[in-house]
Design an enzyme around this catalytic site. Structure first.
Site, mmCIF file in Angstrom:
data_model
loop_
_atom_site.group_PDB
_atom_site.id
_atom_site.type_symbol
_atom_site.label_atom_id
_atom_site.label_comp_id
_atom_site.label_asym_id
_atom_site.label_seq_id
_atom_site.Cartn_x
_atom_site.Cartn_y
_atom_site.Cartn_z
ATOM 1 C CE LYS A 28 -0.150 -0.193 5.010
ATOM 2 N NZ LYS A 28 -0.940 -0.574 6.283
ATOM 3 N NE ARG B 214 -7.932 0.391 10.713
ATOM 4 C CZ ARG B 214 -6.739 -0.049 10.654
ATOM 5 N NH1 ARG B 214 -5.591 1.778 10.548
ATOM 6 N NH2 ARG B 214 -6.168 -0.872 10.235
ATOM 7 C CE1 TYR C 244 12.511 33.441 -1.985
ATOM 8 C CE2 TYR C 244 12.462 31.296 -1.673
ATOM 9 C CZ TYR C 244 12.025 32.311 -2.542
ATOM 10 O OH TYR C 244 11.713 32.318 -3.293
ATOM 11 C CG MET D 256 7.808 25.254 -4.541
ATOM 12 S SD MET D 256 7.165 25.393 -5.786
ATOM 13 C CE MET D 256 6.169 26.591 -4.812
HETATM 14 C C1 PLP Z 1 -0.082 -1.480 7.228
HETATM 15 C C2 PLP Z 1 -0.588 -3.099 6.839
HETATM 16 C C3 PLP Z 1 0.049 -3.933 7.124
HETATM 17 C C4 PLP Z 1 1.642 -3.974 7.544
HETATM 18 O O1 PLP Z 1 2.019 -2.868 8.437
HETATM 19 P P1 PLP Z 1 3.250 -3.203 9.165
HETATM 20 O O2 PLP Z 1 4.105 -2.485 10.137
HETATM 21 O O3 PLP Z 1 4.230 -2.807 7.626
HETATM 22 O O4 PLP Z 1 3.583 -4.783 8.815
HETATM 23 C C5 PLP Z 1 -0.296 -4.326 8.201
HETATM 24 N N1 PLP Z 1 -2.015 -4.989 8.445
HETATM 25 C C6 PLP Z 1 -2.762 -4.229 7.465
HETATM 26 C C7 PLP Z 1 -4.336 -4.379 7.523
HETATM 27 C C8 PLP Z 1 -2.567 -2.882 7.421
HETATM 28 O O5 PLP Z 1 -3.038 -2.236 7.002
#
Ligand code: PLP
Length: 386
Positions: free
Chosen positions: A35, A138, A278, A326
């Site tokens: 992700k 959550r 700046y 920038m």
């Molecule tokens: C991001 C995520 C992980 C991985 O987490 P890490 O600490 O990077 O290993 C695992 N499970 C879920 C649901 C996540 O959102």
């Protein structure tokens, strides 16, 4: 024109994946969490290399990331991979996911019903992972909902294939959360027992991310969802220390895979008693030679590193002086030997025997590795190096 580039080290990826696989053994599936554009490393660059070293299961946060991973493997012609969406997927995307064999978390009844209906419409079963609420508060089904969920599943088994049962731990990276994590494990087990009693076999039970994979071996079950470890970082110092003590080694077994580099754009001498850039944040109290680097906050170099950041040029660790603009910033090279236009500048990574670690970068700008990595801008070119 790009003024900086990101290198991704294939040998470091190989090292980290081997480490993860050694820890979890052969009976546990390693799901590579990609992700956030593979935590900023780039899905397009990262996924094919992970695949090359035997990774076949990928987890993403939403449907658009799933599409990106799917495209990567379509173009490679690789058919033996699994993609799992851990977070958001809306109703139109559900059909698309089912058609493309993409698995997804289902965490509430409406979504479960939407999956069943989408599956019916296209005449193909949805592959789902039931997420249970065990204490993170959550997303996930409450334990008390399970009886009715099970009933629904039994009567729609043709259209809902339960691939997994999962939950997410609320902070396994810190011992301060020990009690909460133990309670989550207990709740998860209770649901598994309940399903077992009802002759419901779950192919993949999973809860562990990187921290729990290292610290709580019992949470590995059938699959681990590992993100940060594969990119070469322990989730926290605490988990690193815990691991080193357990194995009785002193050196971090993981390798950072990312480096971020640029080149010197210009070199000039500034007289004593002048302000640089700046405003008035840096005043020369000596004749100062500066190198201008064509990287600024628009390319992801945080403005809070003004007068604080360090870069490597000519094998030396040098100060960013004045404000980060920038599109550029200045570095004091007065005592750094001969430096010329076009010389390599390391923002993250190694040069000779010096290193700018992502964590040091993080420490002085108060950002954690996870956040800093995912902030690396998408449009900086990624180059694979051996
Ligand atoms: C991001 C995520 C992980 C991985 O987490 P890490 O600490 O990077 O290993 C695992 N499970 C879920 C649901 C996540 O959102």
């Amino acid at each position: 024109m790009h003024t900086s580039f990101i290198e991704i080290s294939e040998s470091a990826i190989e090292n980290n994946i081997k480490f993860i696989k050694k820890i979890i053994g052969e009976d546990v599936t390693f799901s590579s969490v990609v992700k956030g554009n593979a935590y900023g490393h780039g899905i397009k660059v990262y996924c094919p290399i992970a695949y090359k070293y035997g990774t076949k299961h990928f987890s993403v946060a939403n449907a658009s990331e799933a599409l990106e991973v799917l495209d990567v493997f379509k173009s490679l012609g690789a058919k033996d991979i699994t993609i799992m969406i851990m977070g958001m997927i809306d109703n139109q995307q559900i059909e698309w996911a089912i058609e493309n064999n993409i698995e997804f978390f289902v965490f509430e009844t409406d979504r479960l019903k939407a999956a069943e209906q989408a599956a019916r419409r296209i005449g193909k079963a949805a592959k789902v992972h039931l997420e249970v609420e065990t204490g993170m508060n959550r997303t996930g089904f409450e334990v008390k909902e399970f009886r009715s969920v099970l009933k629904f599943l039994v009567s729609n088994s043709e259209f809902i294939e339960v691939k997994g049962l999962c939950t997410h731990l609320a902070g396994a990276e810190s011992i301060a959360n020990f009690k909460r994590i133990s309670n989550q494990q207990k709740k998860f087990k209770r649901i598994l027992n309940y399903l077992d009693k009802n002759d419901w076999e779950i192919p993949q039970r999973h809860m562990a991310s990187s921290a729990a994979t290292i610290r709580y071996p019992k949470t590995r079950y059938d699959l681990v969802r590992v993100g940060i470890l594969q990119y070469g970082f322990f989730p926290t110092e605490e988990i690193l220390v815990h691991y080193l003590e357990k194995i009785k080694i002193t050196e971090n077994p993981l390798k950072r895979i990312v480096s971020w580099k640029s080149r010197v754009m210009d070199v000039k001498t500034v007289k004593t008693g002048e302000f640089i850039g700046y405003g008035t944040s840096y005043f020369t109290n000596k004749t100062t030679i500066i190198a201008i680097i064509p990287v600024g906050y628009s390319s992801g170099y945080n403005r809070s590193l003004s007068n604080k950041g360090k870069v490597l040029i000519n094998g030396k660790r040098l100060d960013v002086i004045g404000t980060v603009n920038m599109n550029m910033m200045a570095v004091d090279i007065t005592f750094a030997g001969e430096i010329n236009k076009g010389d390599e500048v390391v923002l993250i990574g190694n040069q000779e025997d010096q290193e700018i670690a992502v964590s040091s970068f993080g420490d002085f700008s108060q950002v954690i590795n996870y956040e800093l990595l995912t902030r690396l801008p998408q449009d900086i070119p990624r180059i694979t190096i051996p």
